[in-house]
Design an enzyme around this catalytic site. Structure first.
Site, PDB file in Angstrom:
ATOM      1  N   ARG A 158       0.813  -1.227   0.000  1.00 21.14           N
ATOM      2  CA  ARG A 158       0.000   0.000   0.000  1.00 21.14           C
ATOM      3  C   ARG A 158       0.844   1.274   0.000  1.00 21.14           C
ATOM      4  NH1 ARG A 158      -3.437  -3.351   3.391  1.00 21.14           N
ATOM      5  NH2 ARG A 158      -1.663  -3.263   4.771  1.00 21.14           N
ATOM      6  N   THR A 237      11.547   4.613   5.295  1.00 17.33           N
ATOM      7  CA  THR A 237      10.446   4.860   6.238  1.00 17.33           C
ATOM      8  C   THR A 237       9.803   3.528   6.630  1.00 17.33           C
ATOM      9  OG1 THR A 237       8.971   5.228   4.351  1.00 17.33           O
ATOM     10  CG2 THR A 237       9.844   7.196   5.421  1.00 17.33           C
ATOM     11  N   SER A 238      10.524   2.418   6.397  1.00 16.02           N
ATOM     12  CA  SER A 238       9.915   1.106   6.683  1.00 16.02           C
ATOM     13  C   SER A 238      10.287   0.645   8.088  1.00 16.02           C
ATOM     14  CB  SER A 238      10.320   0.098   5.607  1.00 16.02           C
ATOM     15  OG  SER A 238      11.718  -0.114   5.602  1.00 16.02           O
ATOM     16  N   ARG A 239      11.354  -0.106   8.196  1.00 14.11           N
ATOM     17  CA  ARG A 239      11.874  -0.509   9.504  1.00 14.11           C
ATOM     18  C   ARG A 239      13.388  -0.355   9.458  1.00 14.11           C
ATOM     19  NH1 ARG A 239       7.603   0.264  11.288  1.00 14.11           N
ATOM     20  NH2 ARG A 239       6.215  -1.172  12.379  1.00 14.11           N
ATOM     21  N   GLU A 268      16.551   2.032  17.603  1.00 20.64           N
ATOM     22  CA  GLU A 268      15.873   3.299  17.867  1.00 20.64           C
ATOM     23  C   GLU A 268      15.824   3.484  19.373  1.00 20.64           C
ATOM     24  OE1 GLU A 268      12.084   3.485  15.864  1.00 20.64           O
ATOM     25  OE2 GLU A 268      13.021   3.000  13.944  1.00 20.64           O
ATOM     26  N   HIS A 287      11.054   8.315  13.658  1.00 16.06           N
ATOM     27  CA  HIS A 287       9.950   7.388  13.379  1.00 16.06           C
ATOM     28  C   HIS A 287       8.587   8.094  13.471  1.00 16.06           C
ATOM     29  CE1 HIS A 287       9.043   2.801  13.381  1.00 16.06           C
ATOM     30  NE2 HIS A 287       8.086   3.463  12.747  1.00 16.06           N
ATOM     31  N   ALA A 289       6.666   8.921  10.500  1.00 17.03           N
ATOM     32  CA  ALA A 289       5.992   8.946   9.186  1.00 17.03           C
ATOM     33  C   ALA A 289       4.466   8.935   9.298  1.00 17.03           C
ATOM     34  CB  ALA A 289       6.472   7.789   8.320  1.00 17.03           C
TER      35      ALA A 289
END
Ligand code: DGY
Length: 327
Positions: A158, A237-239, A268, A287, A289
């Site tokens: 998505r 912007t994922s992991r 993180e 983090h 987003a």
């Protein structure tokens, strides 16, 4: 009927909490940092349902300590790599998550990072706020053109697709790679399916949108960074763990790639001593987003929808381990 007990690992939107308070006893972790694994272990042994965040360690050890009456784990995030899904599934506990609601917000943010990094907006704003306004000059803060460049998208779910939709307005050549080929979308979005090798070597901007799994852990390693263009910019912007942080440091220090914009990092928060924090061509955000007011509210309500369904013994509307229902 006995009042249900719910634990929420952080203060979420008050309207969502009110919905729960109308029929359950709600206990909320007051801190801004996550509760410890030990604390979660004790809590999960006492409640009927939990709402968790992606920073909470829902390890096998924690889930194994669950109250036998625990009906649901409801995560307020689309990703759930902090949850040992295997153990939850073995114990028959449904795990909810919040896909869909944050897609556009995360895609917007990916573009904010991409544009800032390409046009050095973060550097320029910092200089101005420090009182440095260099007079207009042919080389002052020159960056990379986005319009007409090649965008590579790794992970065409998505969010990856929403990023591609925005890229069309920038007249970009759009490449994607994904375990699944999306032929229908290739025509609609004018995107090209590529191998990982092709996408690495051809992209001017490479944006990561995969889930974290055994196959995507450190997917972007030293060898893969070495395949990228020297002028390429990497956006994640994922992991965080999709990129090997040591390899990224190496690539940026040795100018193997031109820069990186990272909303996620391994670990993180990013360690204060990381050299990346002192590089002008690296833009790091904590983090955020999905952090729009509206989206965070919708995520909280979706987590509550999942939680209520679980408590009522119904199928969760958004379930990360639907296989439990076929048992
Ligand atoms: C998620 O939901 O998985 C994002 O990383 C944060 O919203």
């Amino acid at each position: 009927m006995q009042t249900k007990k719910i634990f929420i690992t952080r203060n979420i939107h008050p309207d969502a909490v009110s919905r729960l308070k109308s029929f359950a006893e709600v206990d909320i972790w007051p801190g801004e940092t996550p509760p410890s694994e030990e604390f979660l272990k004790q809590k999960i042994a006492q409640v009927d349902g939990v709402i968790t965040l992606l920073t909470d360690p829902l390890t096998s050890n924690v889930i194994s300590s669950a109250n036998p009456g625990l009906k649901v784990i409801s995560q307020m995030a689309v990703g759930y790599d902090n949850i040992d899904i295997k153990t939850a599934t073995e114990k028959g506990i449904p795990v909810g998550h919040t896909p869909g609601v944050l897609t556009e917000t995360c895609a917007d943010f990916t573009w904010a990072l991409l544009l800032s990094l390409a046009r050095r907006i973060h550097e320029a704003a910092l200089e101005v706020s420090q009182g440095i306004w260099k007079p207009w000059g042919p080389d002052v803060l020159v960056g990379y053109d986005v319009y007409g460049a090649t965008l590579g998208i790794i992970g065409f779910g998505r969010i990856g697709q929403a990023v591609a939709r925005r890229a069309r307005g920038f007249n970009m050549r759009i490449l994607y790679t994904d375990p699944e080929r999306h032929i229908d979308l290739e025509n609609e979005l004018n995107v090209e399916f590529c191998t990982l090798d092709e996408i690495l070597s051809q992209s001017d901007f490479l944006s990561l949108h995969t889930y974290l799994s055994e196959t995507t852990y450190h997917l972007i390693n030293k060898e893969r960074l070495a395949q990228m263009k020297k002028t390429a910019l990497l956006i994640n912007t994922s992991r965080g763990s999709v990129i090997d942080p040591t390899a990224l440091e190496w690539a940026l220090i040795n100018k193997v790639i031109a820069g990186a914009a990272l909303d996620v990092f391994e670990p993180e928060p990013i360690p204060a001593e990381s050299p990346l924090l002192r590089m002008k061509n690296v833009l790091i955000t904590p983090h955020i987003a999905s952090a729009s007011i509206h989206t965070r509210q919708r995520m909280a309500h979706m987590a509550v929808d999942n939680l209520i369904a679980g408590l009522e013994g119904k199928r969760l509307p958004f379930c990360a381990n639907p296989q439990i229902y076929s048992k």
